[in-house]
Structures are given as C-alpha cells and as structure tokens.
Write a protein that holds these residues in place. Structure first.
Motif, PDB file in Angstrom:
ATOM      1  N   ALA A   1       0.964  -1.202  -0.049  1.00  0.00           N
ATOM      2  CA  ALA A   1      -0.044   0.089  -0.120  1.00  0.00           C
ATOM      3  C   ALA A   1       0.718   1.252   0.040  1.00  0.00           C
ATOM      4  CB  ALA A   1      -0.868  -0.049   1.206  1.00  0.00           C
ATOM      5  N   SER A   2       2.086   1.191   0.856  1.00  0.00           N
ATOM      6  CA  SER A   2       2.662   2.451   0.924  1.00  0.00           C
ATOM      7  C   SER A   2       3.879   2.561  -0.250  1.00  0.00           C
ATOM      8  CB  SER A   2       3.546   2.324   2.217  1.00  0.00           C
ATOM      9  OG  SER A   2       4.588   1.423   2.157  1.00  0.00           O
ATOM     10  N   GLU A   3       4.103   1.649  -1.136  1.00  0.00           N
ATOM     11  CA  GLU A   3       4.869   1.785  -2.330  1.00  0.00           C
ATOM     12  C   GLU A   3       4.184   2.210  -3.402  1.00  0.00           C
ATOM     13  OE1 GLU A   3       7.057  -1.973  -2.016  1.00  0.00           O
ATOM     14  OE2 GLU A   3       8.729  -1.184  -1.578  1.00  0.00           O
ATOM     15  N   ASP A   4       3.031   2.161  -3.316  1.00  0.00           N
ATOM     16  CA  ASP A   4       2.065   2.872  -4.672  1.00  0.00           C
ATOM     17  C   ASP A   4       2.635   4.242  -4.847  1.00  0.00           C
ATOM     18  OD1 ASP A   4       0.080   1.706  -5.645  1.00  0.00           O
ATOM     19  OD2 ASP A   4      -1.324   2.866  -4.866  1.00  0.00           O
TER      20      ASP A   4
ATOM     21  N   HIS B   1      -0.001  18.024  10.734  1.00  0.00           N
ATOM     22  CA  HIS B   1      -1.149  17.261  11.200  1.00  0.00           C
ATOM     23  C   HIS B   1      -1.800  16.431  10.493  1.00  0.00           C
ATOM     24  CE1 HIS B   1      -1.042  19.518  15.472  1.00  0.00           C
ATOM     25  NE2 HIS B   1      -0.358  20.154  14.607  1.00  0.00           N
ATOM     26  N   ILE B   2      -1.729  15.187  10.288  1.00  0.00           N
ATOM     27  CA  ILE B   2      -2.560  14.216   9.385  1.00  0.00           C
ATOM     28  C   ILE B   2      -3.468  13.483  10.353  1.00  0.00           C
ATOM     29  CG2 ILE B   2      -2.443  12.717   7.586  1.00  0.00           C
ATOM     30  CD1 ILE B   2       0.404  13.580   6.984  1.00  0.00           C
ATOM     31  N   GLU B   3      -4.531  13.800  10.104  1.00  0.00           N
ATOM     32  CA  GLU B   3      -5.651  13.261  10.893  1.00  0.00           C
ATOM     33  C   GLU B   3      -6.738  12.514  10.246  1.00  0.00           C
ATOM     34  OE1 GLU B   3      -6.407  16.908  14.179  1.00  0.00           O
ATOM     35  OE2 GLU B   3      -5.653  17.516  11.910  1.00  0.00           O
ATOM     36  N   PRO B   4      -6.968  11.256  10.512  1.00  0.00           N
ATOM     37  CA  PRO B   4      -7.878  10.500   9.874  1.00  0.00           C
ATOM     38  C   PRO B   4      -9.243  10.885  10.659  1.00  0.00           C
ATOM     39  CG  PRO B   4      -6.105   9.054  10.770  1.00  0.00           C
ATOM     40  CD  PRO B   4      -5.942  10.329  11.378  1.00  0.00           C
ATOM     41  N   MET B   5     -10.362  11.191   9.830  1.00  0.00           N
ATOM     42  CA  MET B   5     -11.723  11.503  10.492  1.00  0.00           C
ATOM     43  C   MET B   5     -12.436  10.274   9.708  1.00  0.00           C
ATOM     44  SD  MET B   5     -10.828  14.436  11.308  1.00  0.00           S
ATOM     45  CE  MET B   5     -12.387  15.721  11.561  1.00  0.00           C
ATOM     46  N   GLU B   6     -13.841  10.428  10.231  1.00  0.00           N
ATOM     47  CA  GLU B   6     -14.568   9.131   9.871  1.00  0.00           C
ATOM     48  C   GLU B   6     -14.465   8.847   8.356  1.00  0.00           C
ATOM     49  OE1 GLU B   6     -18.578   9.477  10.798  1.00  0.00           O
ATOM     50  OE2 GLU B   6     -18.892   7.469  10.857  1.00  0.00           O
ATOM     51  N   GLN B   7     -14.637   9.716   7.321  1.00  0.00           N
ATOM     52  CA  GLN B   7     -14.925   9.563   6.003  1.00  0.00           C
ATOM     53  C   GLN B   7     -13.764  10.019   5.201  1.00  0.00           C
ATOM     54  OE1 GLN B   7     -18.769   9.630   4.643  1.00  0.00           O
ATOM     55  NE2 GLN B   7     -19.352   9.464   6.890  1.00  0.00           N
ATOM     56  N   SER B   8     -12.729  10.777   5.880  1.00  0.00           N
ATOM     57  CA  SER B   8     -11.596  11.305   5.086  1.00  0.00           C
ATOM     58  C   SER B   8     -10.357  11.562   5.999  1.00  0.00           C
ATOM     59  CB  SER B   8     -12.061  12.835   4.810  1.00  0.00           C
ATOM     60  OG  SER B   8     -12.369  13.722   5.828  1.00  0.00           O
TER      61      SER B   8
ATOM     62  N   VAL C   1      -6.703   6.627   1.140  1.00  0.00           N
ATOM     63  CA  VAL C   1      -5.369   6.905   1.160  1.00  0.00           C
ATOM     64  C   VAL C   1      -4.685   6.642   2.410  1.00  0.00           C
ATOM     65  CG1 VAL C   1      -5.556   8.253  -0.877  1.00  0.00           C
ATOM     66  CG2 VAL C   1      -5.254   9.086   1.621  1.00  0.00           C
ATOM     67  N   GLN C   2      -5.553   6.718   3.302  1.00  0.00           N
ATOM     68  CA  GLN C   2      -5.159   6.588   4.904  1.00  0.00           C
ATOM     69  C   GLN C   2      -3.724   5.603   5.203  1.00  0.00           C
ATOM     70  OE1 GLN C   2      -8.132   7.025   7.793  1.00  0.00           O
ATOM     71  NE2 GLN C   2      -6.876   5.712   9.402  1.00  0.00           N
ATOM     72  N   LEU C   3      -4.336   4.263   4.990  1.00  0.00           N
ATOM     73  CA  LEU C   3      -3.559   3.330   5.116  1.00  0.00           C
ATOM     74  C   LEU C   3      -2.135   3.330   4.687  1.00  0.00           C
ATOM     75  CD1 LEU C   3      -3.513   0.594   6.689  1.00  0.00           C
ATOM     76  CD2 LEU C   3      -3.740  -0.617   4.610  1.00  0.00           C
ATOM     77  N   GLY C   4      -2.164   3.608   3.336  1.00  0.00           N
ATOM     78  CA  GLY C   4      -0.930   3.827   2.567  1.00  0.00           C
ATOM     79  C   GLY C   4      -0.168   4.869   3.204  1.00  0.00           C
ATOM     80  N   LEU C   5      -0.839   6.071   3.178  1.00  0.00           N
ATOM     81  CA  LEU C   5      -0.192   7.336   3.674  1.00  0.00           C
ATOM     82  C   LEU C   5       0.667   7.103   4.775  1.00  0.00           C
ATOM     83  CD1 LEU C   5       0.644  10.237   3.054  1.00  0.00           C
ATOM     84  CD2 LEU C   5      -1.749  10.753   3.772  1.00  0.00           C
ATOM     85  N   MET C   6      -0.068   6.682   5.975  1.00  0.00           N
ATOM     86  CA  MET C   6       0.354   6.618   7.206  1.00  0.00           C
ATOM     87  C   MET C   6       1.408   5.345   7.109  1.00  0.00           C
ATOM     88  SD  MET C   6      -1.333   8.724   9.093  1.00  0.00           S
ATOM     89  CE  MET C   6      -2.708   9.581   9.093  1.00  0.00           C
ATOM     90  N   SER C   7       1.533   4.444   6.430  1.00  0.00           N
ATOM     91  CA  SER C   7       2.364   3.505   6.500  1.00  0.00           C
ATOM     92  C   SER C   7       3.852   3.863   5.787  1.00  0.00           C
ATOM     93  CB  SER C   7       2.137   2.348   5.597  1.00  0.00           C
ATOM     94  OG  SER C   7       0.819   1.653   6.081  1.00  0.00           O
ATOM     95  N   ARG C   8       3.644   4.775   4.624  1.00  0.00           N
ATOM     96  CA  ARG C   8       4.585   5.434   4.029  1.00  0.00           C
ATOM     97  C   ARG C   8       5.526   6.307   4.977  1.00  0.00           C
ATOM     98  NH1 ARG C   8       8.569   5.194   0.600  1.00  0.00           N
ATOM     99  NH2 ARG C   8       9.362   7.197  -0.244  1.00  0.00           N
TER     100      ARG C   8
END
Ligand SMILES: [Zn+2]
Length: 673
Positions: free
Chosen positions: A287-290, A313-320, A341-348
């Motif tokens: 996911a993060s290497e995309d 600040h990068i904050e996940p909300m319910e739908q964004s 994008v949340q999972l990939g971005l945070m992992s990256r």
C-alpha cells in the motif's frame, strides 16, 4: 409539505405563504461532485439554497495556490446571498462534494421579490441586523446556547476530549486564527493557557455557556459516538450538533493539489534506503509503495517546507483524512484526502520515520531527514492511535535556520543591551519564560550563539534538539530511559562546563540542579512556563526552591511572546481608536499600522513574527522582595518603578514603530496586563 425556505434563517421571518410562493419561482439546479458552483472573483449573480447534498466553501491562498476549506454546507443552508447584497465579486468558491441540488435565487428574481414582497425585505433586514449584532457581540463576552449552534466536528477535534472535560470548554468555531471557545467560566485563565498550548498562537474569543448546557452537549456529542462504536447495530441517538465527521470527498479528485504537485523534485529522502527493513509487513508495504502514495507523502513534506510551516498534522476522520499545516503559529486546513489513502499514507510516513508499521495501537516517535534545495531538514514524527486511525504529527526542524540572532529578535536597543549584559555575566541563571510557542528556545539559542567561542565549553540538554550549534555539546533528553534534564545536567557538571542550557525547568530536581550549577560558578540558561517575568519566582517557589537560593542565583528573567508582523507589502497607516490608545498608553490619535491583505501575505495582512519582551534584571531591591516572598504583582510593580518595560509597554513600542498590529499584541498580552 412545509416549504424548505422556512428552515433557512434568512427567510425565517417570512410568512409561510410568501415562502411557498417564492419557492415556486426558484429554479432547481443539479451539480455533480467536483462541480464548481460559484468561483472566487467572479460577479455575484445568484444565491443558492442547498436542498440535498453537500458543498465545500473554499478560498484560495494566492501565495501557494492552495485552497483552504472555510466551511461545508448541507441541506437548508444558503450561500452566495452576501454577493447579491453587496454587488461585489465572490469572496470564495463553492464546490459540490456530493451530488447536490440547489434552489437558485438569481438577481432579477431577488430584486423583483425585494420590490413586490415587503415582508421579504423586512425579513432580510432582520436577519442581517442579527448577523451584525452577532459580529458586534464578539467584542464583549456573550452567552451562547450550545444546542442552537452547529459545531463543526473538525473544530471540535482541535482540543482533546480530556481538556474539554477538565476545563468545561468547547471549541465552537475557528476562522482566521480566531477560536470561539464556549466556556462555563470565561475567567479560567488556566484554560486559556492550556488551549493556547495546543492550538499555538490562536486568538481566543470566549463565549459563556451554562453548566447544564455544557453537560448536555458533551453527552450528545460523545455518548452516541461511543454507543455507535460499541453496538454498530443499535441506531445512534440523534445528536443536536453534528457529532460525526462530515462526509467528504468520495472521489480522488479533491486531492488534486497534493497529488499533482511537482514541487518535490529537489526533495531527497535520506530514509529511502531503509525501506527494505520492513519487508515482512507485506500488505502495508505494498500500500505504501504505490507511486501516488509516495508522491502524496513527498508533496505533503515538500509543501510544508515551502510554506514555512512548523508542524504538519495528518488526522484520520470518519470518512476522510485531514491535512493541516501550522504556519506562523496558526493551523490551516490544507486538504481533505479521501479515506482510501489513509493506510498507505500513514504506512509510508512510518517507513520514512523508521517506525514499526504494523504497530497501530501504541504511540511511536521517529524522525525523517530530508534535504531540500541544499538545506538539511528534519521532521520529528509522532503517531498516536485515534478514534478513526492513527494520527501523525510532524514538527519541522530546520537546522540551518538563519533567523538566529538576538539583534534580529529584539528590535528595542535598550532591551537588547540589557539582555546582552545579562548573558555576559560569568555565572548565575537567566530564565526565559512564556507559554509554549512563544519563541523561548530561539532566544536561548541566539544567546548561546553570541557567547559561543572555542574558549567556552557549552553543553545543552534539549527536547527536542531544534538547531545544530557548531562547537556545542547537545544532548537529547530521553525520559523513558532515565535521561532526564536533571540527569544530563548532573553529568555535565562533571565535564567542566562553562555554560549550560537546560531546555526546560519543569520539576524540582531540575530547578535545584540548575541553581546548584549556577552557585558553583556556571552560567545557566533555562526556560520556565509562566506568563510574566515576576511569576517566575512564584513558580520556583512552588517547585520547592528556597527564596535565598533563587535570589543568590538569578541574574534575571526574560518573559516573551511572539506576535505576527505587519506584512511589509500591504502595510497602511491609520489613526488608532481612543480605547486602544488608552489601553496601551499611546498618545491620542497615534498613527498605527495594519496590513490590507495582499498576495505576499495570502490576504492575512501579517507575515513573519516578532518578539515582545519583558526583561527583569535582578537588583538589590528586587532580591530583597523575592527573599521575603513578596507577591508577583508587587515584584512586577517594583520592577516597573525601576524602569522595566513590561510586555504591554514593549508591545506599545512595537505598535508605534509599525512592526505589528493591535490585534496581534492584544491576543498575546491581554491576559496578564
Ligand atoms: Zn500583505
């Protein structure tokens, strides 16, 4: 069926029959997601009432081209009406987020109705008068009924729930660096301080709410969310305010700025080589290497640097996922990214920071090192588990920061001379005080830079290390392994130091060791978290330091704040109001300055920052007062008599010199004035 216009405040005073009649004459228009309904700068030819769907109101920052989100509007909310009334071009753009249907009130219809329906003209006049009244009331402290306001959930997340519960405060609106804070006790100074520590540099506008109102609100907002999480099947009770995160961009095109940004070519990620470390975490890795994810992460880092941000600040909300930058002390929403994008971005970001990407339940700290245009820049990264996923905060540490220099910070020559005299003393302690984000560290580093020469052994204990100082031994505090400020300080004392910098004195042990070091012939610089110079003595006393130790070790105390500077490109003079002159002790009708707002300052009228100082040099008279435990106010008054310039008077000097604005200094000095 009741007319929708009856639910729109602007039409609330209109008889139902008139509402229905007007509604008949308003054509409906449908907008697909991402359609620009009205564009900033174009002539205002119509107003719109949202019937269904969701729209975003955005204003473009001319400097970066980045669009900032001002508001999201849903059914029964109206936009564009001010343009019809003022006949000026649109001041913001409105874009459909979801498939949206609006009823359109165009100018010919608007004007025809104004003429033919006196009740409509009266209703609008009433609604506008109410708006004006609301704007005026912000001058004093007003009462607010929390059940009657829609609190933006993103504003609510500005403050942690623990703080909200502790101080009985609710952040209800945030706009132009002004946070409207509903408080059960508007005199709760500690609450102001705690809020400013979290939302740095914010101007707080208190409004009063009753205790019952506060409790109802908390139950309405937090209880359904908890219940929903526990039992997904049970229908959540209907909360009065919008408790959930707003539904947001469904497609990826809302992210166009960050995804397509190509400013990052020069950004070299020093951590890139280490990616292989995490190869077992296959899913997260892929996911993060995309490529788009890598580009997105780089865009965020690069853009933050280009914009001169101090924090991301990068904050996940319910739908964004919300991306915010702190610039000149103020948080700006940069973009809402789609949830996918949340999972990939945070992992990256975690890979770049050399963190464990599979660990999502515990907080982690890491670091990203990059170079941009030849500058070495570090990001200190921290992750915390949040309700909608991990939140990432990044503090940008620009080690080649060139803003160091006491003469750059302190514009007032006598104050500069006094500070230089204090740091030239052979031993003793110089305290720098102020809230978080008031520039204490910058002042301390600048002082160190002035006395740094090969014949002087300088050591620092810091958390974090914010600048590189050549020739100085800098040690990072690691409280988790026992490497505290006090522990480092004790170790330094065995290393034959001349000058010691202790990042922060926050406990008795550190305070005591620092005093000991000062009394054994060392020059010590440290910070304290107090609002004024005189309160430093109260604080030391509270930490259990004997008054005689304080009086014999202290050289002086520097209290400081940061205010934003007037933008030099759009600065204009005006005659100060009588009340302002009285408050700051200025001559009647003094000429002050403010920024009109231009492209150089992104329309804000302010750019960069300047220090406000209050320097209390110890004198025999002050020593005697501190020694007998005099109150802070008495010490402050005595120092003023001896010629000290306090924060308020220093602010007045800056105002007269046209360096900053009344608005800026009022927010930083009013509490303790
Ligand atoms: Zn400007």
């Amino acid at each position: 069926m009741a007319s929708f216009l009856e639910r729109v405040p602007l039409f609330a005073g209109l008889p139902p029959a008139d509402c229905a009649q007007l509604e008949q004459r308003m054509p409906r228009r449908e907008f697909a997601p991402q359609t620009v309904i009205l564009r900033e700068g174009t002539p205002a030819d119509a107003a719109f009432v949202v019937l269904s769907g969701l729209v975003a109101v955005r204003r473009k920052d001319p400097g970066s081209g980045i669009e900032f989100l001002l508001a999201e509007l849903g059914p029964d909310q109206m936009f564009g009406e001010m343009g019809l009334l003022t006949k000026k071009p649109r001041t913001a753009s409105v874009v459909a987020i979801e498939p949206t249907t609006c009823a359109v009130l165009d100018r010919p219809l608007f004007e025809a109705v104004m003429r033919s329906l006196p009740s409509f003209a009266l209703s609008i006049t009433g609604a506008l008068a109410e708006r004006l009244d609301r704007a005026n009331q912000h001058v004093g402290v007003e009462y607010l009924n929390l059940s009657r306001v829609k609190v933006d959930p993103r504003v609510l997340t500005l403050l942690p729930q623990a703080l909200i519960n502790e101080h009985h405060v609710v952040p209800v609106a945030f706009c132009n660096n002004r946070l409207t804070l509903a408080m059960t006790n508007p005199n709760n100074v500690v609450a102001f301080d705690d809020v400013r520590r979290i939302v740095k540099g914010v101007l707080i506008e208190p409004v009063v709410v009753t205790d019952e109102d506060f409790k109802r609100f908390i139950i309405a907002v937090y209880a359904p969310a908890a219940a929903k999480a526990e039992a997904a099947s049970a229908p959540a009770p209907k909360a009065a305010p919008r408790a959930q995160a707003p539904s947001s961009a469904k497609g990826g095109s809302a992210t166009v700025d960050l995804f397509t940004s190509d400013i990052i070519r020069e950004l070299q990620l020093a951590a890139d080589e280490d990616i292989s470390e995490a190869e077992t975490k296959q899913d997260l890795m892929s996911a993060s290497e995309d490529a788009p994810i890598i580009k997105l992460a780089n865009s965020i880092l690069g853009l933050a640097i280009k914009q001169g941000s101090s924090d991301i600040h990068i904050e996940p909300m319910e739908q964004s996922v919300t991306v915010r930058f702190r610039i000149d002390g103020v948080l700006h929403v940069v973009q809402q990214l789609p949830k996918k994008v949340q999972l990939g971005l945070m992992s990256r970001l975690k890979i770049l920071s050399k963190l464990d990407i599979s660990e999502k339940r515990l907080p982690q700290d890491g670091r990203i090192s990059v170079t941009m245009e030849g500058r070495a820049i570090d990001f200190r990264v921290s992750t915390v588990p949040g309700k909608w996923g991990e939140k990432v905060c990044m503090r940008i540490l620009d080690k080649t920061n060139t803003s160091l220099g006491l003469d750059k910070l302190i514009s007032h020559a006598p104050t500069l001379a006094l500070v230089r005299e204090m740091i030239a003393q052979p031993y003793g302690i110089v305290y720098v005080t102020g809230p978080t984000g008031s520039g204490k560290t910058t002042t301390l580093y600048s002082a160190l830079a002035e006395i740094n020469d090969p014949g002087v052994n300088i050591s620092t204990a810091e958390d974090p290390i914010e600048y590189d100082l050549p020739g100085v031994t800098q040690i990072q505090v690691h409280a988790d392994i026992g490497l505290t400020f006090a522990a480092i300080l004790r170790a330094f004392l065995r290393q034959d130091p001349d000058v010691l910098l202790v990042g922060e004195t926050r406990d008795k042990e550190t305070a005591h060791t620092a005093v000991e070091a000062a009394l054994t012939g060392h020059l010590v610089f440290t910070t304290l978290h107090t609002n004024s110079a005189a309160v430093a003595f109260t604080r030391l006393n509270e930490m259990g330091i004997e008054p005689f130790l304080v009086t014999s070790s202290t050289i002086g105390v520097i209290a400081q704040r940061l205010a934003r500077r007037v933008c030099p490109s759009c600065k204009e003079p005006y005659a100060a109001e009588a009340e302002t002159c009285r408050f700051f002790g200025l001559p009647d009708g003094a000429t002050l300055f403010r920024g009109r707002g231009c492209t150089a300052c992104g329309g804000s009228g302010v750019k960069g920052r300047i220090g406000i100082y209050e320097v209390m040099r110890m004198t025999p008279a002050l020593r005697a007062m501190v020694g007998r435990g005099a109150r802070a106010e008495e010490i402050h008054a005595a120092a003023l008599e001896q010629g000290m310039i306090d924060l308020k008077r220093y602010a007045a000097l800056l105002l007269l010199e046209g360096q900053t604005t009344v608005e800026e200094v009022t927010s930083v000095v009013s509490i303790d004035a």
